[in-house]
Design a protein around this motif. Sequence first.
Motif, PDB file in Angstrom:
ATOM      1  N   ASP A 135       0.804  -1.220   0.000  1.00  0.00           N
ATOM      2  CA  ASP A 135       0.000   0.000   0.000  1.00  0.00           C
ATOM      3  C   ASP A 135       0.839   1.273   0.000  1.00  0.00           C
ATOM      4  O   ASP A 135       0.296   2.371   0.125  1.00  0.00           O
ATOM      5  CB  ASP A 135      -0.932   0.012   1.214  1.00  0.00           C
ATOM      6  N   ASP A 136       2.150   1.149  -0.125  1.00  0.00           N
ATOM      7  CA  ASP A 136       3.005   2.330  -0.111  1.00  0.00           C
ATOM      8  C   ASP A 136       2.834   3.140  -1.392  1.00  0.00           C
ATOM      9  O   ASP A 136       2.523   2.599  -2.459  1.00  0.00           O
ATOM     10  CB  ASP A 136       4.476   1.933   0.037  1.00  0.00           C
ATOM     11  N   SER A 137       3.053   4.440  -1.271  1.00  0.00           N
ATOM     12  CA  SER A 137       2.976   5.315  -2.448  1.00  0.00           C
ATOM     13  C   SER A 137       4.201   5.117  -3.326  1.00  0.00           C
ATOM     14  O   SER A 137       5.185   4.474  -2.937  1.00  0.00           O
ATOM     15  CB  SER A 137       2.878   6.774  -2.009  1.00  0.00           C
ATOM     16  N   LEU A 138       4.141   5.707  -4.522  1.00  0.00           N
ATOM     17  CA  LEU A 138       5.240   5.557  -5.465  1.00  0.00           C
ATOM     18  C   LEU A 138       6.532   6.150  -4.918  1.00  0.00           C
ATOM     19  O   LEU A 138       7.613   5.562  -5.081  1.00  0.00           O
ATOM     20  CB  LEU A 138       4.869   6.219  -6.795  1.00  0.00           C
ATOM     21  N   THR A 139       6.464   7.306  -4.260  1.00  0.00           N
ATOM     22  CA  THR A 139       7.687   7.928  -3.753  1.00  0.00           C
ATOM     23  C   THR A 139       8.313   7.094  -2.637  1.00  0.00           C
ATOM     24  O   THR A 139       9.547   7.017  -2.530  1.00  0.00           O
ATOM     25  CB  THR A 139       7.393   9.344  -3.225  1.00  0.00           C
ATOM     26  N   MET A 140       7.499   6.456  -1.800  1.00  0.00           N
ATOM     27  CA  MET A 140       8.039   5.586  -0.755  1.00  0.00           C
ATOM     28  C   MET A 140       8.752   4.389  -1.373  1.00  0.00           C
ATOM     29  O   MET A 140       9.832   3.981  -0.921  1.00  0.00           O
ATOM     30  CB  MET A 140       6.920   5.119   0.171  1.00  0.00           C
ATOM     31  N   ARG A 141       8.176   3.837  -2.412  1.00  0.00           N
ATOM     32  CA  ARG A 141       8.816   2.702  -3.098  1.00  0.00           C
ATOM     33  C   ARG A 141      10.114   3.138  -3.775  1.00  0.00           C
ATOM     34  O   ARG A 141      11.116   2.410  -3.743  1.00  0.00           O
ATOM     35  CB  ARG A 141       7.845   2.118  -4.137  1.00  0.00           C
ATOM     36  N   LEU A 142      10.102   4.307  -4.394  1.00  0.00           N
ATOM     37  CA  LEU A 142      11.324   4.806  -5.034  1.00  0.00           C
ATOM     38  C   LEU A 142      12.411   5.095  -4.001  1.00  0.00           C
ATOM     39  O   LEU A 142      13.598   4.850  -4.258  1.00  0.00           O
ATOM     40  CB  LEU A 142      10.996   6.065  -5.835  1.00  0.00           C
ATOM     41  N   ALA A 143      12.014   5.627  -2.836  1.00  0.00           N
ATOM     42  CA  ALA A 143      12.998   5.896  -1.782  1.00  0.00           C
ATOM     43  C   ALA A 143      13.633   4.596  -1.299  1.00  0.00           C
ATOM     44  O   ALA A 143      14.851   4.529  -1.067  1.00  0.00           O
ATOM     45  CB  ALA A 143      12.324   6.625  -0.625  1.00  0.00           C
ATOM     46  N   ARG A 144      12.830   3.544  -1.171  1.00  0.00           N
ATOM     47  CA  ARG A 144      13.364   2.247  -0.760  1.00  0.00           C
ATOM     48  C   ARG A 144      14.289   1.686  -1.837  1.00  0.00           C
ATOM     49  O   ARG A 144      15.330   1.087  -1.532  1.00  0.00           O
ATOM     50  CB  ARG A 144      12.206   1.296  -0.478  1.00  0.00           C
ATOM     51  N   LEU A 145      13.917   1.879  -3.096  1.00  0.00           N
ATOM     52  CA  LEU A 145      14.776   1.439  -4.203  1.00  0.00           C
ATOM     53  C   LEU A 145      16.113   2.166  -4.179  1.00  0.00           C
ATOM     54  O   LEU A 145      17.172   1.557  -4.365  1.00  0.00           O
ATOM     55  CB  LEU A 145      14.058   1.687  -5.538  1.00  0.00           C
ATOM     56  N   ARG A 146      16.088   3.467  -3.934  1.00  0.00           N
ATOM     57  CA  ARG A 146      17.336   4.236  -3.870  1.00  0.00           C
ATOM     58  C   ARG A 146      18.231   3.738  -2.725  1.00  0.00           C
ATOM     59  O   ARG A 146      19.446   3.637  -2.894  1.00  0.00           O
ATOM     60  CB  ARG A 146      17.025   5.720  -3.684  1.00  0.00           C
ATOM     61  N   HIS A 147      17.613   3.449  -1.588  1.00  0.00           N
ATOM     62  CA  HIS A 147      18.378   2.946  -0.440  1.00  0.00           C
ATOM     63  C   HIS A 147      19.092   1.646  -0.802  1.00  0.00           C
ATOM     64  O   HIS A 147      20.245   1.428  -0.407  1.00  0.00           O
ATOM     65  CB  HIS A 147      17.439   2.741   0.741  1.00  0.00           C
TER      66      HIS A 147
END
Length: 286
Positions: A135-147
């Motif tokens: 249920d995470d938003s796109l920016t939360m998923r992108l932030a996790r990807l960057r990490h």
Amino acid sequence: MESLRSLGLRSAANMLQVSVILCWCFITSIRDNNWFFFISILAALIGLMMALRYMPRIYRVIKAKMRFSVHPSREVQEERKRIASDLHDTLGSQLVQALTLMDGQALTEGSPIKEVLERSLLDLRLIVDSMDAQDDSLTMRLARLRHRLDPVLQRKGLALHWQLCDPELGIGRHTSRTLPKGRVAHQILAVVQTSLSNTLEHAHASDIWVTLEPYESDDPECFGWDWCLSVEDNGKGFDLRAVLSDVSQSGHGVINMFKRMREIGGDLHIHPRQGGGTQVMMRWRV
């Protein structure tokens, strides 16, 4: 498909039931007749039999809708978390152990075996992240990807230029357009992951740009789209037509990128970047 005979019987039964109901409502003179009473009972029994006959079909339809619902049930969510945890604790630990053992061996820098293991570990962690945050938003998923990507980029000497807009967090340009969540966000993130994976593996680039911005209504490049997400690099580029004509070159990755964007009603463009390299541009509507 129902046969014409069964369809005719069902239509006749429906007409009988409707006629009985109309007679009970508007023709009071025949209510006291015994024959009408028996016909009413017959119509009620036919309706009950039809309901019992179609109950399994209705149950299967409802169950299928629940299975493919945008919001999965609590049991499905718990099972996803359990699988993600098992993957992380078992396969992830084994990959980490294999990398640790290889670090103690006399291997040259950039060993193909080590790079495959590192990529496998990264892909596994990204899969676990996607399963654990439905249920995470796109920016939360992108932030996790960057990490997850930062250690790999630093080891390869790649500079990541990151510019995202999130109206909910007050980051970037103010807009009333919301960012996607759930399945749509998952599909977009998968396209970004494939783009970055291709850059790391094939582009021989030194810089990567990831930009997420909303379109303004008066933007000449809007064409009815609400958001644009681009992944650019300054690598050697590639011939898109040659890759699409020979699936073995892309490993279905590029084809799946177009398929994922079509499934959410979005748009994907892959073309040479001005100044060299490649630009992958994703667009979608809210």
